[in-house]
Design a protein around this motif. Structure first.
Motif, PDB file in Angstrom:
ATOM      1  N   UNK A 151      34.062  66.775 -24.505  1.00 34.08           N
ATOM      2  CA  UNK A 151      34.619  66.317 -25.880  1.00 34.08           C
ATOM      3  C   UNK A 151      34.400  64.796 -25.828  1.00 34.08           C
ATOM      4  N   UNK A 152      35.379  64.199 -24.871  1.00 34.02           N
ATOM      5  CA  UNK A 152      35.400  62.614 -24.871  1.00 34.02           C
ATOM      6  C   UNK A 152      34.146  62.077 -24.757  1.00 34.02           C
ATOM      7  N   UNK A 153      33.154  62.526 -23.810  1.00 35.78           N
ATOM      8  CA  UNK A 153      31.897  61.836 -23.645  1.00 35.78           C
ATOM      9  C   UNK A 153      31.182  61.927 -24.938  1.00 35.78           C
ATOM     10  N   UNK A 154      31.146  62.929 -25.639  1.00 33.95           N
ATOM     11  CA  UNK A 154      30.284  62.965 -26.808  1.00 33.95           C
ATOM     12  C   UNK A 154      31.005  61.908 -27.944  1.00 33.95           C
ATOM     13  N   UNK A 155      32.346  62.018 -27.805  1.00 36.00           N
ATOM     14  CA  UNK A 155      32.906  60.905 -28.617  1.00 36.00           C
ATOM     15  C   UNK A 155      32.662  59.406 -28.142  1.00 36.00           C
ATOM     16  N   UNK A 156      32.462  59.156 -26.805  1.00 36.18           N
ATOM     17  CA  UNK A 156      32.162  57.831 -26.457  1.00 36.18           C
ATOM     18  C   UNK A 156      30.864  57.583 -27.006  1.00 36.18           C
ATOM     19  N   UNK A 157      29.886  58.599 -26.836  1.00 36.00           N
ATOM     20  CA  UNK A 157      28.667  58.158 -27.244  1.00 36.00           C
ATOM     21  C   UNK A 157      28.337  57.961 -28.755  1.00 36.00           C
ATOM     22  N   UNK A 158      29.130  58.812 -29.678  1.00 34.24           N
ATOM     23  CA  UNK A 158      29.297  58.908 -31.110  1.00 34.24           C
ATOM     24  C   UNK A 158      29.683  57.184 -31.380  1.00 34.24           C
ATOM     25  N   UNK A 159      30.944  57.052 -30.847  1.00 38.03           N
ATOM     26  CA  UNK A 159      31.763  55.510 -31.137  1.00 38.03           C
ATOM     27  C   UNK A 159      30.595  54.426 -30.681  1.00 38.03           C
ATOM     28  N   UNK A 160      30.076  54.619 -29.467  1.00 37.87           N
ATOM     29  CA  UNK A 160      29.034  53.296 -29.010  1.00 37.87           C
ATOM     30  C   UNK A 160      27.935  53.429 -30.137  1.00 37.87           C
ATOM     31  N   UNK A 161      27.616  54.172 -30.731  1.00 34.84           N
ATOM     32  CA  UNK A 161      26.251  53.965 -31.707  1.00 34.84           C
ATOM     33  C   UNK A 161      26.904  53.530 -32.880  1.00 34.84           C
ATOM     34  N   UNK A 162      28.201  54.027 -33.403  1.00 32.81           N
ATOM     35  CA  UNK A 162      28.700  53.354 -34.745  1.00 32.81           C
ATOM     36  C   UNK A 162      29.127  52.022 -34.402  1.00 32.81           C
ATOM     37  N   UNK A 163      29.791  51.770 -33.379  1.00 36.38           N
ATOM     38  CA  UNK A 163      30.059  50.297 -33.137  1.00 36.38           C
ATOM     39  C   UNK A 163      28.691  49.185 -33.174  1.00 36.38           C
ATOM     40  N   UNK A 164      27.726  49.926 -32.583  1.00 37.06           N
ATOM     41  CA  UNK A 164      26.453  49.000 -32.451  1.00 37.06           C
ATOM     42  C   UNK A 164      26.074  48.554 -33.666  1.00 37.06           C
ATOM     43  N   UNK A 165      25.892  49.612 -34.565  1.00 39.31           N
ATOM     44  CA  UNK A 165      25.621  49.535 -36.029  1.00 39.31           C
ATOM     45  C   UNK A 165      26.518  48.500 -36.732  1.00 39.31           C
ATOM     46  N   UNK A 166      27.856  48.746 -36.581  1.00 41.49           N
ATOM     47  CA  UNK A 166      28.892  47.760 -37.251  1.00 41.49           C
ATOM     48  C   UNK A 166      28.550  46.242 -36.963  1.00 41.49           C
ATOM     49  N   UNK A 167      28.481  46.213 -35.426  1.00 39.32           N
ATOM     50  CA  UNK A 167      28.334  44.982 -34.791  1.00 39.32           C
ATOM     51  C   UNK A 167      27.015  44.251 -35.441  1.00 39.32           C
ATOM     52  N   UNK A 168      26.142  44.820 -35.446  1.00 37.86           N
ATOM     53  CA  UNK A 168      24.652  44.244 -36.234  1.00 37.86           C
ATOM     54  C   UNK A 168      24.861  43.774 -37.724  1.00 37.86           C
ATOM     55  N   UNK A 169      25.627  44.732 -38.554  1.00 40.73           N
ATOM     56  CA  UNK A 169      25.795  43.931 -39.883  1.00 40.73           C
ATOM     57  C   UNK A 169      27.184  43.029 -39.997  1.00 40.73           C
ATOM     58  N   UNK A 170      27.930  42.892 -38.842  1.00 40.45           N
ATOM     59  CA  UNK A 170      28.977  42.163 -38.875  1.00 40.45           C
ATOM     60  C   UNK A 170      28.906  40.826 -38.391  1.00 40.45           C
ATOM     61  N   UNK A 171      27.604  40.526 -38.102  1.00 43.69           N
ATOM     62  CA  UNK A 171      27.355  38.898 -37.509  1.00 43.69           C
ATOM     63  C   UNK A 171      27.288  38.201 -38.504  1.00 43.69           C
ATOM     64  N   UNK A 172      26.780  38.853 -39.773  1.00 37.90           N
ATOM     65  CA  UNK A 172      26.823  38.054 -41.137  1.00 37.90           C
ATOM     66  C   UNK A 172      27.889  37.807 -42.171  1.00 37.90           C
ATOM     67  N   UNK A 173      29.037  38.558 -41.396  1.00 41.38           N
ATOM     68  CA  UNK A 173      30.254  38.459 -42.406  1.00 41.38           C
ATOM     69  C   UNK A 173      30.828  37.245 -42.337  1.00 41.38           C
ATOM     70  N   UNK A 174      31.399  36.910 -43.409  1.00 47.40           N
ATOM     71  CA  UNK A 174      32.066  35.600 -43.697  1.00 47.40           C
ATOM     72  C   UNK A 174      33.710  36.041 -43.530  1.00 47.40           C
ATOM     73  N   UNK A 175      34.502  35.200 -44.037  1.00 50.60           N
ATOM     74  CA  UNK A 175      36.037  35.313 -43.737  1.00 50.60           C
ATOM     75  C   UNK A 175      36.631  35.431 -45.090  1.00 50.60           C
ATOM     76  N   UNK A 176      35.831  35.137 -46.239  1.00 49.92           N
ATOM     77  CA  UNK A 176      36.626  34.958 -47.624  1.00 49.92           C
ATOM     78  C   UNK A 176      36.929  36.059 -48.368  1.00 49.92           C
ATOM     79  N   UNK A 177      35.868  36.951 -48.472  1.00 49.78           N
ATOM     80  CA  UNK A 177      35.759  38.059 -49.377  1.00 49.78           C
ATOM     81  C   UNK A 177      36.532  39.216 -48.648  1.00 49.78           C
ATOM     82  N   UNK A 178      37.167  40.081 -49.760  1.00 44.70           N
ATOM     83  CA  UNK A 178      38.069  41.069 -49.173  1.00 44.70           C
ATOM     84  C   UNK A 178      37.242  42.269 -48.379  1.00 44.70           C
ATOM     85  N   UNK A 179      36.149  42.233 -49.022  1.00 45.72           N
ATOM     86  CA  UNK A 179      35.048  43.330 -48.205  1.00 45.72           C
ATOM     87  C   UNK A 179      34.764  42.908 -46.886  1.00 45.72           C
TER      88      UNK A 179
END
Length: 392
Positions: A151-179
């Protein structure tokens, strides 16, 4: 100016919101899962068979939750119809080592676990040469390690993929907007979840998350965020004498890995015998062997693990238990009966089960000033008896 009131933020519950929650029966193959499901639901849906993967499509059953309060209300009102609270149980096929990477039928099984809200983990602590064990011999703590790891290994795989996707879009984030700020907080929370799973080797549900973090955890539907009740399947002899060589080791494993999780010993062999008897025969047999069925205790433990409570509506036509989640407010509780009751909510007339039991009748409860009118902010309490008023 008067001092500001200290408002304590109400803790959000882990898991899906709602009252239609399900619990899945999980374990390695041939530990008694399907036989347990069959006795619990009094059916043979689970196709109990002596080989791994006897169950592939999960079977589902609604199990009445025993409640002496409900029985007393039915005796008092003598209704035409009685509807108790139910727990929805799913029989999920056996998980084997390597399931997280797709071994056996791993991916399909883990998707079935993801679809439930809580887990009954059946652990085998009986020897029987006729019932093969997929790992070759009986060792409950090894089996518990396998399930926990997969169960933990499957969660790690799931979270890794999600984190990868977030970090890709996160590179262009500013610090001003609430979003942008919210997205950065989400990335930090997912990173924290990843470290809990990989560095701390903990299940996600064993961390004290704040409300913002719980929103993120709930969005990921992680396997290790689901509450677990350990059901230890003993031989009939061991269950009757309340002794088994594995129980202390199983308890020690839970204390080390998942402290606080409930452990309930039971015997599928005994339950299979009892389930085929009439009520009178069962009572006689239980008296003879000096013990009782554990199914009621197990069902109630599963219901409680999902943070479910019930309130009652009572009258000569029907006594009914309505399932809601802890923390549900009056309008949403009324909405479980019909959406109009929530949308056009006026108030609820509420009395406690204890008051009705003490005073003996609704009229006496009212005369004692114990029937309360409650508005929209009222948070329901387990065992409330409610009459709803709604607008036209």
């Amino acid at each position: 100016m008067p001092p500001k009131k200290n408002v304590v933020e109400k803790k959000i519950l882990l898991g899906r919101p709602g009252n239609n929650l399900k619990i899945g029966i999980v374990g390695v193959p041939n530990v008694g899962k399907s036989s347990f499901f069959n006795t619990l639901s009094k059916t043979d849906l689970g196709k109990a068979a002596n080989f791994p993967y006897a169950t592939i499509n999960p079977e589902e059953a609604r199990i009445p939750v025993p409640d002496p309060r409900f029985e007393w209300l039915c005796e008092t009102y003598k209704p035409t119809t009685r509807v108790p609270a139910f727990l929805t149980c799913i029989d999920i096929a056996g998980l084997t080592a390597g399931a997280s990477t797709g071994a056996g039928l791993g991916n399909a099984f883990l998707s079935h676990v993801r679809a439930v809200d809580g887990i009954f983990q059946v652990v085998r602590a009986f020897d029987d040469a006729e019932v093969i064990h997929v790992e070759g011999d009986v060792d409950p703590t090894r089996d518990m390690d396998i399930i926990s790891t997969e169960l933990r290994l499957k969660d790690i795989e799931w979270v890794e993929k999600h984190l990868e996707g977030l970090k890709k879009t996160g590179r262009s984030l500013g610090s001003n907007s609430l979003a942008d700020k919210a997205r950065k907080e989400e990335i930090a929370t997912v990173q924290k979840i990843y470290e809990v799973l990989t560095k701390e080797n903990k299940d996600v549900r064993k961390v004290d998350w704040n409300n913002k973090e719980i929103d993120v955890v709930n969005g990921l539907q992680l396997l290790t965020s689901k509450p677990v009740t350990y059901l230890v399947n003993l031989s009939e002899k061991d269950y009757i004498r309340k002794k088994n060589k594995w129980l202390p080791k199983i308890k020690a494993w839970i204390d080390e890995h998942n402290p606080g999780d409930p452990l309930i010993p039971f015997s599928v062999a005994l339950e299979e015998r009892l389930v085929g008897m009439s009520d009178e025969e069962r009572a006689e047999e239980e008296k003879k062997i000096g013990t009782t069925s554990a199914l009621g205790k197990i069902t109630q433990a599963g219901y409680s693990s999902l943070d479910l409570i019930r309130y009652f509506t009572c009258g000569p036509v029907e006594v009914r238990a309505w399932t809601i989640r802890k923390g549900t407010k009056a309008p949403q509780a009324a909405g479980v009966i019909h959406s109009d009751f929530e949308n056009k909510f006026v108030c609820g007339e509420i009395m406690s089960y204890e008051d009705l039991r003490e005073y003996g009748s609704e009229a006496a409860v009212k005369a004692a000033g114990k029937l309360r009118q409650q508005g929209k902010p009222y948070e329901m309490i387990d065992g409330d008896i409610a009459y709803w008023k709604s607008g036209a």
